[in-house]
Design an enzyme around this catalytic site. Structure first.
Site, PDB file in Angstrom:
ATOM      1  N   LYS A 226      39.166   8.455  24.426  1.00 50.66           N
ATOM      2  CA  LYS A 226      39.528   8.144  25.812  1.00 50.66           C
ATOM      3  C   LYS A 226      41.039   7.984  25.922  1.00 50.66           C
ATOM      4  O   LYS A 226      41.608   7.024  25.416  1.00 50.66           O
ATOM      5  CB  LYS A 226      38.868   6.865  26.307  1.00 50.66           C
ATOM      6  CG  LYS A 226      39.083   6.708  27.822  1.00 50.66           C
ATOM      7  CD  LYS A 226      38.898   5.299  28.319  1.00 50.66           C
ATOM      8  CE  LYS A 226      40.140   4.446  28.229  1.00 50.66           C
ATOM      9  NZ  LYS A 226      41.229   4.814  29.144  1.00 50.66           N
ATOM     10  N   GLU A 300      45.606  -1.159  16.496  1.00 41.75           N
ATOM     11  CA  GLU A 300      47.062  -1.037  16.390  1.00 41.75           C
ATOM     12  C   GLU A 300      47.601  -1.593  17.695  1.00 41.75           C
ATOM     13  O   GLU A 300      47.481  -0.967  18.740  1.00 41.75           O
ATOM     14  CB  GLU A 300      47.446   0.428  16.175  1.00 41.75           C
ATOM     15  CG  GLU A 300      48.778   0.590  15.460  1.00 41.75           C
ATOM     16  CD  GLU A 300      49.939   0.638  16.415  1.00 41.75           C
ATOM     17  OE1 GLU A 300      50.404  -0.457  16.809  1.00 41.75           O
ATOM     18  OE2 GLU A 300      50.369   1.733  16.779  1.00 41.75           O
ATOM     19  N   CYS A 334      55.307   0.308  20.675  1.00 43.41           N
ATOM     20  CA  CYS A 334      54.748  -0.930  20.115  1.00 43.41           C
ATOM     21  C   CYS A 334      55.621  -1.467  18.991  1.00 43.41           C
ATOM     22  O   CYS A 334      55.696  -2.658  18.776  1.00 43.41           O
ATOM     23  CB  CYS A 334      53.322  -0.716  19.654  1.00 43.41           C
ATOM     24  SG  CYS A 334      53.130   0.756  18.655  1.00 43.41           S
ATOM     25  N   GLU A 431      55.788  -9.444  24.400  1.00 40.25           N
ATOM     26  CA  GLU A 431      56.123  -8.024  24.370  1.00 40.25           C
ATOM     27  C   GLU A 431      56.423  -7.555  25.792  1.00 40.25           C
ATOM     28  O   GLU A 431      55.596  -7.720  26.687  1.00 40.25           O
ATOM     29  CB  GLU A 431      54.955  -7.235  23.790  1.00 40.25           C
ATOM     30  CG  GLU A 431      55.293  -5.783  23.562  1.00 40.25           C
ATOM     31  CD  GLU A 431      54.152  -5.005  22.934  1.00 40.25           C
ATOM     32  OE1 GLU A 431      52.997  -5.221  23.335  1.00 40.25           O
ATOM     33  OE2 GLU A 431      54.416  -4.177  22.050  1.00 40.25           O
TER      34      GLU A 431
END
Lengths: 522, 299
Positions: A226, A300, A334, A431
């Site tokens: 997806k 991850e 990331c 983040e």
């Protein structure tokens, strides 16, 4: 003095300010920014002629169906959603929204392909199919890069030079493993897991698809993938490549949709393995949702990487590394180096150099080959970045943003950094996933390690110094999965990538990455 | 006149010390084989570990991590070998303890022998696993790129109910061999043998806090360990499917590495003819991170 020379990336703006001011570095930098001209002032000579990549030979269909069992199938949901170009908000296409019934159909197709063909096929034959995909991606590299940039907003020079070549390299690398798995795990038997449900993010749409699909197929699994709802197009082009490569039906299935589609995939009872790349928040929800199910999981997730610059580092090289570390792909990375830890003695010099460098960055049309900073991927992400930047301002931190003009349409944010950031600041802990750098200082290597590790994340870190032994010393102590010495954001299919702590578990790439897609005895 | 024997107070092993539960609670374990009670009375009191005990044990394990993971692999191997020596020298006691918990003399003897051999297996593995799990990665550009295994930190273990000794040894030794530290919950069926094992740990030069063993109810203690942010991973061996699911769910809040295993009664933990039974690289790598380092190359 030096000020007469426009090419001199002078420390002159910061040093006198510091000398007269004599207070903390935060204050000196703030005063250092206001007076005078930037050290690099080319005036009109800075203007580049537009150099847009031509897109006329790239054809995007007005509508894309789901790719299930080797065929394009209309969704049982009956609904479609638009995918837009974030640089001008124009609609590129509309794609099918897969509901639970569609996901079920895709998982059944993957199961069928797993049992009837893929798991029974000799590794050498699997390898050849994967090699074919790698080759076709090289042949279509230009098309893939343009669509990636149109759909996601990243600069064409990045999609052309990084995303697409690396994605193809991942297929090429893993193809070669398919018939060598018995060497990868010597003395142990490796069996495929079955059907893998894979959910990927919008920051590297094609590259993440490659990271997920290539090792899964090499190890003998079939997949239902997806893509992210804002960037589905290159995954759908990859489905076309699979078709053209005559990959057996059902080995790769692509279901487009948003969070609900992803939840249906992760929660499907006949999925043996879930692989997710995305935010730590969603990763935690997936881990909780599949508890008790016997599904294998790799995650991850996010990061808040420290980029640590020592006073003995080659500073100009480090400036480039810090810029690349946080502003590459608008900071939608990331493993981005979103916290700069700079040795206190060179803070002012380094910040002055960063400012000079930031002023030269070119923000604008992602298809322009000179563009450094493209569009923010979506309005939602732009809002999040703005919210976190506002929190930094409310905390009274010193903000510097490159003085670029933002286009009137689309989603944009100028490259920005904050100085005088405390470890407790939100912008030092959360983040941001945008072009925003938080600058902190340290005095000793121990303090640098302490601050670098003071985060719930542990995906990556950078160390800049002229002393090789110091890089090793730091690398031993940093709690992060990837550590870059005098470089940053480097990726390669042969090099295992993945995080410690809340940055997730499992590795992608290298021999170690194969372990995420096999069951081992002993 | 016969001499009145001294009975032993069974305690948990935390931070290198033998402690009672801070809760003051206990549970009782009786001897199944009364001929093998030795110095013990028929029924002994065992600390019923609490949430606070678990937290204390995690703190001890966390404090021990830096020192233990920084030791040389060779030194860790020496200490595990020393543990094997201590176990060997107390074979009779360990065997009698397993018999008290209901094993036949033959089975008890075999389990103790296998446990000693397992300690030897991992003693010799400490300085090999890095070679087996590392790689040099041929990346382009001026980089020397390599990946090495790295311990995760504090790992919690729910030891299998059976075999009480071999199960504990087989699950915790591979975890510490690689440089992690451990908080284990011993088998509730036979906590006495686990305590005896800890007495061997205490005399094997193992630094305090590297292995911490709690006694009590895994169902009560383990979920607290699963929620604890300083615990990096959990390895749970239990037939209780509900507990397994609970640990997996609670562990998600801090993205813990949770591995759970049902423990069917026929699960084999030792086979002299098959060195892959109950031990191996898979036990070691479960709680190791891979750290990849890109080092610059240039003149």
């Amino acid at each position: 003095m030096d000020s007469a020379n426009p090419f001199h990336a002078s420390t002159g703006t910061a040093v006198p300010a510091n000398a007269t001011n004599g207070t903390s570095h935060g204050a000196s930098v703030a005063s250092g920014t206001s007076p005078g001209k930037p050290a690099l002032d080319f005036g009109a000579a800075w203007e580049y002629a537009p150099a847009p990549e031509a897109r006329d030979h790239v054809k995007i269909d007005p509508r894309y169906e789901l790719f299930i069992g080797g065929k394009w199938q209309a969704p049982a949901s009956g609904s479609y959603f638009p995918t837009i170009n974030p640089s001008d908000e124009s609609q590129l296409s509309e794609v099918a929204e897969a509901n639970e019934a569609d996901v079920d159909k895709a998982v059944k197709a993957a199961r069928h392909a797993y049992e009837k063909t893929w798991s029974k096929m000799p590794g050498a034959e699997r390898a050849k199919y994967i090699f074919r995909i790698a080759r076709a991606m090289q042949e279509k590299a230009r098309e893939l890069a343009i669509v990636e940039t149109l759909d996601g907003g990243k600069p064409i020079k990045e999609s052309r030079d990084v995303d697409v070549p690396l994605a193809s390299a991942h297929f090429f690398y893993h193809a070669g493993w398919a018939d060598k798995l018995h060497y990868a795990f010597q003395g142990r038997k490796a069996r495929p897991l079955g059907v893998a449900g894979q959910i990927i993010p919008w920051n590297f749409p094609l590259l993440m698809a490659a990271w997920k699909i290539a090792p899964a197929l090499a190890c003998g699994n079939t997949v239902v993938l997806k893509p992210a709802e804002t960037t589905p197009l290159t995954a759908l082009l990859l489905a076309k490549i699979c078709q053209e490569a005559e990959l057996p039906d059902g080995v790769v299935n692509i279901v487009t949709g948003a969070g609900k589609t992803g939840a249906a995939l992760a929660g499907h009872g006949d999925v043996d393995k879930v692989a997710f790349t995305g935010s730590t928040g969603v990763g935690k929800r997936i881990q909780r949702a599949i508890a008790g199910s016997k599904k294998r999981l790799t995650l991850e997730l996010g990061g808040k990487a420290a980029n640590i610059v020592f006073a003995d580092a080659p500073l100009d090289q480090a400036v480039e590394g810090v810029i690349n570390g946080i502003y590459f792909n608008q900071g939608h990375v990331c493993c981005a180096g979103s916290r700069l830890l700079i040795e206190e003695s060179v803070h002012d010099v380094f910040v002055a150099k960063l400012k000079d460098r930031l002023r030269t960055m070119r923000l604008g049309d992602p298809l322009d080959k000179n563009t450094d900073i493209g569009a923010i991927n979506s309005r939602m992400q732009l809002d999040r970045i703005k919210e976190l930047v506002a929190s930094g301002e409310e905390e009274g931190l010193d903000r510097f943003s490159a003085p670029c003009e933002l286009p009137s349409k689309g989603f944009w944010f100028p490259p920005t950094f904050f100085t005088g950031v405390a470890q407790t600041s939100r912008i030092a802990r959360e983040e941001i996933f945008g072009p925003v750098l938080s600058i902190l200082t340290f005095r000793t290597p121990d303090e640098a390690v302490e601050k670098a590790n003071n985060t719930m994340y542990g995906l990556s870190a950078g160390v800049w110094t002229d002393k090789g032994a110091k890089i090793f010393w730091m690398a031993q102590k940093l709690r992060a999965g990837v550590i870059w010495g005098n470089t940053f954001n480097k990726l390669d299919p042969s090099s295992p990538f993945g995080g410690y702590k809340e940055s997730g578990f499992g590795r992608e790439g290298g021999r170690q990455g194969l372990a995420s897609y096999v069951e081992l005895d002993g | 006149m016969t001499r009145l024997s001294i009975t032993k107070a069974y305690k948990m092993y935390v931070g290198g010390a033998f402690v009672r539960s801070e809760s003051g609670r206990y549970f009782q374990v009786s001897a199944n084989d009364k001929s093998a009670t030795g110095a013990d009375p028929e029924t002994v009191n065992i600390p019923l570990g609490s949430r606070k005990d678990a937290r204390d044990a995690v703190l001890a394990a966390k404090n021990a991590f830096d020192g233990w993971s920084a030791r040389t692999a060779f030194n860790r191997g020496q200490i595990l070998y020393r543990l094997a020596e201590m176990l060997e020298s107390r074979r009779d006691e360990l065997t009698a303890s397993l018999q008290r918990a209901g094993l036949s003399a033959k089975d008890a003897e075999a389990e103790v022998g296998a446990s000693v051999d397992r300690a030897i297996f991992y003693a010799g593995f400490c300085d090999k696993l890095t070679a087996l799990l590392s790689s040099y990665n041929p990346v382009p550009g001026p980089h020397f790129d390599f990946s090495v295994p790295d311990p995760m930190g504090v790992i919690a273990v729910v030891a299998p109910a059976k075999p009480a000794l071999l199960g504990l040894v087989s699950t915790i030794l591979p975890i510490i061999a690689a440089g992690n530290t451990v908080v284990a919950i011993a088998s509730k069926d036979d906590p006495r043998t686990a305590v005896l094992f800890c007495e061997c740990l205490a005399t094997s030069d193992l630094p305090g806090g590297v292995i911490n063993v709690l006694t009590g109810d895994a169902k009560e203690i383990a979920p607290h360990l699963a929620k604890h942010r300083e615990v990096a991973g959990i390895d749970a061996w239990t037939e209780d499917a509900e507990l397994r699911a609970k640990l997996e769910a609670e562990g998600s809040d801090s993205v813990k590495r949770v591995t759970t295993h049902g423990t069917p009664v026929d699960l084999k933990w030792y086979d002299a003819a098959d060195p892959q039974v109950g031990q191996g690289l898979g036990f070691l790598e479960r709680f190791l991170e891979t750290k990849t380092i890109w080092h610059p190359v240039g003149v």
